[in-house]
Structure formats: structure tokens, C-alpha cells
Design an enzyme around this catalytic site. Structure first.
Site, short mmCIF file in Angstrom:
data_model
loop_
_atom_site.label_atom_id
_atom_site.label_comp_id
_atom_site.label_asym_id
_atom_site.label_seq_id
_atom_site.Cartn_x
_atom_site.Cartn_y
_atom_site.Cartn_z
N TYR A 1 44.07 39.68 38.48
CA TYR A 1 42.63 40.86 39.16
C TYR A 1 43.23 42.22 38.21
O TYR A 1 43.15 42.32 39.55
CB TYR A 1 41.70 40.46 39.63
N LYS B 1 42.57 38.13 34.86
CA LYS B 1 41.19 38.38 34.67
C LYS B 1 40.86 40.35 34.40
O LYS B 1 41.65 40.09 35.22
CB LYS B 1 40.18 38.41 35.60
N VAL C 1 34.43 36.22 33.35
CA VAL C 1 33.95 36.20 34.87
C VAL C 1 33.13 36.64 33.94
O VAL C 1 33.10 38.09 34.25
CB VAL C 1 35.66 36.80 35.49
#
Lengths: 314, 314, 314, 314
Positions: D141, D168, D212
Site C-alpha cells: 500500500y 495499491k 480502491v
């Protein structure tokens, strides 16, 4: 040949002189004369033309030259004249250096060119090419807020090896300033000059040499007194004078919302004092009437409280 | 009067042309001719002189003028000529604008002056003063990495109201680029031009108008093909061509450690192709021999793999 | 009730104590004891647990609690114990505050939570909610390099109104530190504590109250001496001691390339002195052998040159 | 063992689920149920708990665990459940990972710890220590606005080698996102997930795998439709849906002045829709009444214009 006036290390209070302009953006020669006499009377040790406070990069070459010529003539070797020559064009930089020499200036001030973001290495390469062409002694000028590169101690050392007589640090980073003082403490001819005026006394007390203080345009004696109090290590007097300075910063320099509000404020104060007008070269603009009145109030209060004080004349 | 060639909105591939220089830093007129013919042959829709890739701010005025004059003459209205006029001096900016008009350029490109950090408001005030003096249509130019101010959508709207015909956004911020496309989607005459070349297809697919792509100096046809594939929404072809582009970014643009390494690489590739030499104006410098050889290897591999491909000629 | 030891304003040298760890990352209780005795012997006025140097946020709650408990017991009210309680969870912050009170700590240190970027206004709202729950006097803690928000003078004023007894400023921005000293000069109970150790003497000379100096973990007496020299305005002694400090910064703190290399260096020096080991909590790591040997050399040279000096025992 | 639901590469719309809270800052279990059903009905492919939108770092461990437990139970393997485990304490991170596994979550999401500024190298060392302890597949992330480190392509490659199933990227930097897609184009099992929702269609069209998207908390079907239109390369439908999205960004997300105003807006919209309340964990706060009403107006206008449209049901 180093001009007669100049002794190394360069020392003292050297205002980055604002450039007095008329409404039509031509040089205000009358204001220039008044301003220079005001500064000399205030006891400053030199003036620095065409720096950031002087809006140097905003002026066209003709005006820059006119300013150098007229200022050198007015000063007439009574104090030092330093000239900022930096330009994004290499040739224009060299030409301005030669012109400054020709007009009788004492030294040059060199910042990295300010369009491209550059590395330390590229800055050193630039200096390697420029320095051999310079006809006068020169200071390095660190002002990352405008040039986007923050000269490292290592780069300044390289600049010194190539001939620089000092560094004016306007990074606002006291740790860098102290690292520079420390680095050159055994090099007595090399000047460390603070660009952030609140650091003047710390600079002198800890081994530096002076300040290029924008506020000295308006209040030259305040800065000269603080410089001398620092030299003589008179901590009470330093405390008293720093207090005046902090007051100016909290009030006069704090009007409006431009990143360059202190330059606006300095021109505004000079116009309120009747020394010159406050016209500015684009992209900067004079403060509006509300802000001007705010500064007027602060200035009156400052001058009044000064009169109330005894023992110390600013 | 808008010159005949120019139809609004401005569209297509407009390389920010590098400035060919000789070893003595004078204009390489022969290289200039070869470069312009190479670009026209590649199908570009215009050239943009004196931008960041063109090292505009590093060149003295004489050389800037010579470039404008010779380039306009060589182009001879076959494609559009845009001229970057921004300078830290307001007067110099206006003079360059007039000279560009006189030499037959089609449009101007205006970034904020790049010494002082300024606010959006100060940028708007600057444009308010400058725009009425401009003798040609003009694009705004957003390049915060060099000018320190990131034009907001609101500022660009103000610029449009004052007459701008478009914006070249080199912020590298795709969110801003998309916000600009969205803001002006009902203003069909206003061009949104990507400055980040990897965003070309996204820009076109989503409603923008073109790209000022540095790499189009070296590979004009690749960019023109990608532009056309994007216009015709040929996603397979876009994917194929973007892949070439990504490869260039990962290899050729990624040599050395200067923040301006892509400009160095572009001049290097052009010299390897025999179009012009790779001398640069200080503070930028050509890549060293090791880096040059690295690029040579990448370029050969790139050209070779191109030959292996069928169906698509770049 | 303010604990007996604590007199306002809080003053002096308060090391942000590193947290001695074993290889398995459990608390090194033996090292903790040795470290605290070393600090008390060095004359420090307090210790600050679980700050940045203490790797507070990297330790799990159990370990944080164990450290508070054991440190308070070892100190046994001989000097002040301050505890950093900041956590990204509000509840965890309150619980740690209560635990610190229960274990006999004297005061708390509160920074803004450090995950989300927040505004001054959000910081004030956070303090409004937190402060009424705090069972002990507390200092504010400004460390924008970790929390991403730089407390403004205005925010600190609000914090003072809500009950803060001082501010530890680790912004590294001397202008802010001076603005804070100036703002609270007529509020004698409010402490201005420098977080940047090189600013210790300037802070004291100009009206501030002390320093939370990482280096005081290793060289407590050097910092206490410099504090006392500053209090007594002994400029020669200050110059001599600052020189030692600058030497440490140029050598010992300057090994490796991590942004937290000074914390690594401090733990390394303590391990070289046999006080505790240099294990660190992830994401920080001990210096490698090469770097450790480099520091060893610097330390030996530093200690040796100390022995050569007379008149001043550090 | 990879849980049955999960096929690599991970794909689709995975809202970073906000955490419904009661006025007393306890979990709003009723709101949680309504929210999850709303998301599943909207067609999302998974939910991501305890991310930035979920205010993960602001919640105490008890609440984080309660959320994981209740969410996993409500979802009951109908869609994927991803859990953000990052904490500044290494042990707490590992414990949360194990708890997520125990409760039946499908995958973990790992950002660098967020207190200390760290280098790429330190980030890699952290991952080397953490990854072997993880009991479930995990995504990296990248969210430099909160963690202060921007994962480089090289670091992500190292993460992939150590076992990551995707990244992400919430840097907002499209060039990085495209470089990641390009880097892993021949690694079909590795997911590139956009964190900036405006980049969803570009991500999919150019070879990425999903988003996301915070806004999918409020408008799940809009995002799912845009994802599917992108998969089927229906450029007209993409244009239409992106337009809706841009409208949300210009209006609903643009109320107030907090850096986290989009998270405030999302909770506000959900409360206006009657799904859950908009209480937030400090240091974030709900929008005030004025701002809430502003969003209410935008939302009504948005819903109304949606009804007017035919052919496309969002």
C-alpha cells in the site's frame, strides 16, 4: 586588484537595497539618492544592489545598468557597493559583471541561475565556468526559495576554492548557517553573511561576519547598532535591540499574504518615510491601501515607542 | 488577426523544440534546419520554441531572437510556430512577443515569471498587465517545477477570460489535467495540451487536444501516430505505441542523475541521429561519454526492435 | 496537583531518552538502569520517555508501559520524568497518560497524532478533546518531520490557554523558535524548549528555557555545562562547548544515510560506551559494522581531545 | 493456502470501507451491516477494512478487532475482505494480521509504518522482517501523503519477490502508476490497483486491475459500471461515467478545507443516505451543518440528474 575600500573578510550590515521605481516603472533617481544617503547616514557598511529585495531579476537590463551606474556615482566609494549579477543567461551574467566593474562597484554576488532545478554538481560546474570570467571579487548567494537549490557546505567549499570571498546564506536554515560558520572558522578571510536578519546577533556571536538585512533599508541604525552590540558582546543591548526587530517582524513584515510581503512592507515603510515611492516591478505589487494603513499604524507605534526609550537611540 | 494556419482549438503534437547549439554556444543553424525538416517530416502540427526543452531562459536575447527568426524562416508557415516569451523582466517579455509577431510566429506561450515565489492572485495580476500587450494569440504554460507556482483551475479560467487560447500543463499532475479538461469541456475553442508525454493518449481519449512532448524532438512520428490512434480511439494501436513510449522513458530518459536528464537525453539522441550536436547552455551540460554510450545502446535496441515489428511503421 | 519536583517553568536539559532494547526487542532493563544513572550523574534535569529518540511509536503498548514503570522506579523522583503519550488512537493516548500518572511520572508530552495530514484547526480541536482528560501537566511537542503539521504560534497560544505548560519545538526552524520565545516572554510559567540541540545556547541566551537534546543521552555533562554557561552568559565557555557539539554533529551524527541517522548514532555511542546495546525497533535498524567502526573512531578522537583540554571537564 | 474466493490477480472495485461509528466513538454495528449490504448490492468485488478512509490508525485495537470480526461475519465470504494491518508497532501489526486470518479475512494490506521518515532501503528491510510472519496473502500500500515514503518501482519489485500479490498506489502520481503497470505487465498474477479513483478507467484500459475507490462507499454501482465499461473498452460509456465521477469530485468532495475533506464527504453522504452516521475518530471530525447542507444540495442534484438519464442505470 581588490578595490581599496574592501578588506577581507567582508563585514557588517549590507542592506539588500530595494530599487526605487516611478509609477511608470522607470528608476526613481531622486528616491535612489535619498535612500542611499539614508543608508550611509544609518552607518551601513555597504549596499547590495539587484538582489531579491532589489527585485533584480524583474528589471530589464537597461534599468539594472542605470541603477548600478547611478548608485555607484552617488555612493562615490563612501561605502562598499556589491552587485547581484545572476541571470538565467550565462552571457548576460558575465556582461553585468563587467559593467559593474566598469562603474566602480566593489564586489559581485552570485546565485545559481533560477529557472531549471539543478543539482549541487551542476551548480559547481556552472561556477567553474563562470568564476574565471568575473572581473571583481564575489560572494556566493544561497537563496533556495528562489533558485530551488540549497547550496551544501561542500558546494560552498568548492566555491571558496574557486575564489569566492564569502557566502550570503538566505536559506533561513540556522543549522546550515552554523555549519558554514564552523566549516570556515579557520579561514578568516571568508565571510559568512546571514541573509535572515533575525539571525544577525547569533551569526556575529558565533563567529560570522555580518548580515544582508532587508529591514536595514528602513531602519539602518537599528541593524548597525545590533551588529555593534553583537561585536562587543553586550548581551543586554542585544536583547533590547532584538526585541525591536522581533516587533517589526510580528507587525510590519506580517501584513498581507504574499510570500514576498516583507519586500512589499519595506518599500511601503520607505514611502511612508518619504524616502521613495513603493512602486514595484511585476510580478510583485505594492500593498493595497488597507494594508498600507495597517503598516502606517505599526510604524507610528514603533517610532513612538522608540522616542519613549532612553539611553539607546536607534 | 489570427494567422491563417491557426484554427482553434489548437491541436496535435507540438514538440517543445530543443535549441541546437555549437560548441561555442552560438546557434547551430545547420542543425536547426535539419531538426525542423525532421519534425515536419514526422508529421508534427507545430513547434514550440524557447520552452523548457528549448533551454529558453538560459539563452541570451540575441540568440533567442536569432532562433525565432531562423526557425520562422525555415518553417515558412508549413506548420505552426509557437514562441515561449516568459522572462523575469516584464519588458523583455513584451519585446520578445513583438519580435515573434514580426518574424511571423503564430502564437505565444506564457508562463509566470520564475524568480519570485508568487501566489495565484499575483499570477493573475501579472497576466492582467501582460495580456493586453500581446500581439498574438497565446497559450498559458503551467510548469511549477521551474516557476514554483502551480496554476489552479480558477487561475486558468481567469486566463481564458482574459484571452488565452489554451493551457499547456506540465505539472505532471494528471488530476489537474483532468480537472482542466472537465472545466473547459463546453469551451471548444480552448485547448488543453499535455506537457507530460505519457499522458498523451489519456488526454485525447478524455477530451483534451494534444501534447507538447519533448520526445517528439527525437521520435516525431511515434507521437503523431499515438495522437492519431488516440483520435480514432484505436485502443490496440494505442497500447502498442504507449509501450514504445514507456520503453523510451525507462531507458533513454533514465540515464544520469540530473533533474533535467530527459532534456540531456533528447539532445543526445538527436546528436546520435546526426541531426544536431548535443551542446547545452549552462547550467545544463551534455551527458558524459559513459552516459552517451548507454543511450546509444538503448537507441540501437529501440530502432532494431522497431524494424522487427510489422504492420506499424513508426 | 503538580508533583513536588516540578517547578514552572520547566527548565534545563531533558534528554529524549533512547529505549534500550535486547536482541529480541524486549526492554533491556539492565541497560535502562545504567543509562538512567549515567544521565543523572551527568546532571540532567529530567528525562523524556517515548519520544522520537525513544522510538515511542515503534514500541508496543506493553513495552511502553514496562519502560514507564521501570524508569519511574529507577529515577525514584531524583529528576523529572516526562512521558510522550501521543498515539494515532485517541483512547490509547488517554490510557498511556493515566498509566504514566499512576507510575509516578511528572509530566506528559503531547504531539498531534501522526497518520493523517491535519490543519492547525484540526490540531486545536484534537487538543480541545484531549486536554481535559489528561491527569498530569503537559508540554506540547512540535515535530513536523514526523507529524506532518508544523504548530503555528497561534496554535501554541491556544494550547497554552487550554493548559499546556510549555512547548518542545523540534521543527528545526529557528525563526519559529524565536517567535515562540517572543510570544511568551511575558508568560514566565510557560517553557520554550529547543528540540534542535545546536540551538540550546541561543535558546537560553534569548529567553528560552532548555533543550530536549538527543545527544545528551551520550554526553549529558556537555549539554548541562552548555546550559549552565548559557544561563551565566559566559560567551567564551559557550563558544568552547558549542565547538564540541558541532564536532559531534559533523562526525558522529553524520554516518550513514538514514533520515534518522542521529538516533542510530546515539544508540551506537551508548553501546560503545558499554551502557546499553544498540538494537532498534523496526523500521529503524542499528548501524552496520562499517558505520559502527567509523563512529568508534570519531568517539575515540572526541574523548581523546577532551582529555587534552584543561580547565573544562565535560 | 489462498482462500477459495481469491483468484490472482486481484481485480475489480474494492472500496476502502469507512468505519461507521456511534456518537460515543464505538462501532455502529447496525450501520456496518447496512453499509456492507449496500456495497455488496452495488456489485463491489471486495472491501478493504482499516485503510485511510476507514480511519484505521485512529481506532484503538479493540475497535479494529471488533470491526474485522463483525465485517467478516456479515460478509460471510460473499466478497473478498482485505484488512489493513499497518501500525507503527511491529508486534501490533503481526497480531492484527493473525487476528484477521482467524476471523476469515482473505488478504492483508501493508503500508510502511508512518511515524519515522524512512528510506526505500529501510522500507525493504521492514518488509523483509514482516512478510515471513504474515499468515495471509497481502498487497503493498503506497500512500506517501500519510507515510512520508513514496514506494519506488524498485521497492515494489522487491516486495513482489518477497511475496506481495499486488500494490495499491494512492500516491496520486499517474506516472508512477503507469510505470508500475509497465513493470509488471509480464507478471499476470500481480495486481496494480489504483488508489486515486479518477484513474480507474485509465488503469484498466492500460493494463491495471482495479481501484480502491473511496467514493465506492457511496456510489458502488457507479464504480462497478465504470470498471466494467473499462474492461469492455466501451469508450462512450466510460466518458459518460467519468463525467459523473468528475462531478462528484468538483462538488461533493470539494467542501470544507481539510486535507481529508473527501473522507468527511463520504461519511456525510452515507449519513444523508441513511446508511450510517457520520461520526469520525479524532483527529478527523464530521463536516459542520453548513458544509453538510452544501453536500446535501450537491447530492440531491446528482441523484436528480441521474434519474433524468436514460439507458444507463448507476
Amino acid at each position: 586588484m581588490t578595490p581599496k575600500l574592501m578588506k577581507l573578510p567582508l563585514k557588517g550590515i549590507i542592506p539588500p537595497m530595494i530599487t526605487p521605481l516611478l509609477e511608470n516603472k522607470e528608476l526613481d533617481s531622486k528616491g535612489l539618492k535619498l535612500l542611499i544617503e539614508h543608508l550611509i547616514e544609518g552607518g551601513v557598511h555597504g549596499i547590495f544592489l539587484l538582489g531579491t529585495n532589489g527585485e533584480g531579476p524583474s528589471l530589464d537590463y537597461r534599468l539594472r545598468r542605470q541603477l548600478i551606474k547611478e548608485a555607484c556615482k552617488i555612493v562615490n566609494h563612501r561605502i562598499l557597493v556589491l552587485v547581484g549579477i545572476t541571470d538565467t543567461s550565462f552571457n548576460a551574467t558575465v556582461e553585468m559583471a563587467n559593467y559593474a566593474k566598469e562603474m566602480g562597484a566593489d564586489a559581485l554576488v552570485v546565485a545559481p541561475p533560477y529557472y531549471f532545478p539543478v543539482t549541487q554538481h551542476e551548480t559547481i560546474d556552472y561556477l567553474k565556468a563562470l568564476i574565471p570570467t568575473l572581473p571583481l571579487p564575489f560572494l556566493l548567494y544561497n537563496i533556495p526559495s528562489c533558485t530551488k537549490v540549497n547550496l551544501s557546505v561542500e558546494t560552498v567549499k568548492k566555491g571558496k576554492e574557486m575564489g569566492a570571498i564569502g557566502i550570503k546564506d538566505s536559506s533561513g536554515d540556522m543549522s546550515l548557517l552554523y555549519a558554514l560558520i564552523d566549516e570556515f572558522k579557520d579561514t578568516p578571510d571568508f565571510s559568512i553573511i546571514a541573509g535572515a536578519e533575525l539571525f544577525l546577533s547569533d551569526t556575529i556571536l558565533n563567529g560570522g561576519h555580518g548580515a544582508v538585512a532587508g529591514g536595514a533599508n528602513c531602519f539602518p541604525k537599528l541593524f548597525v547598532d545590533l551588529y555593534e552590540a553583537s561585536l562587543s558582546r553586550d548581551l543586554n543591548k542585544i536583547a533590547f535591540l532584538r526585541d525591536q526587530l522581533l516587533k517589526i517582524h510580528k507587525t510590519i513584515y506580517n501584513v498581507g499574504d504574499s510570500p514576498t510581503k516583507s519586500i512589499q512592507a519595506i518599500k511601503c515603510v520607505l514611502s511612508l518615510k518619504g524616502i521613495c515611492q513603493d512602486y514595484m516591478a511585476l510580478p510583485l505589487s505594492p500593498l493595497n491601501t488597507t494594508h498600507r494603513n495597517e503598516i502606517k499604524g505599526y510604524l507610528e507605534e514603533f517610532e513612538y515607542s522608540k522616542k519613549q526609550r532612553t539611553g539607546l537611540k536607534l
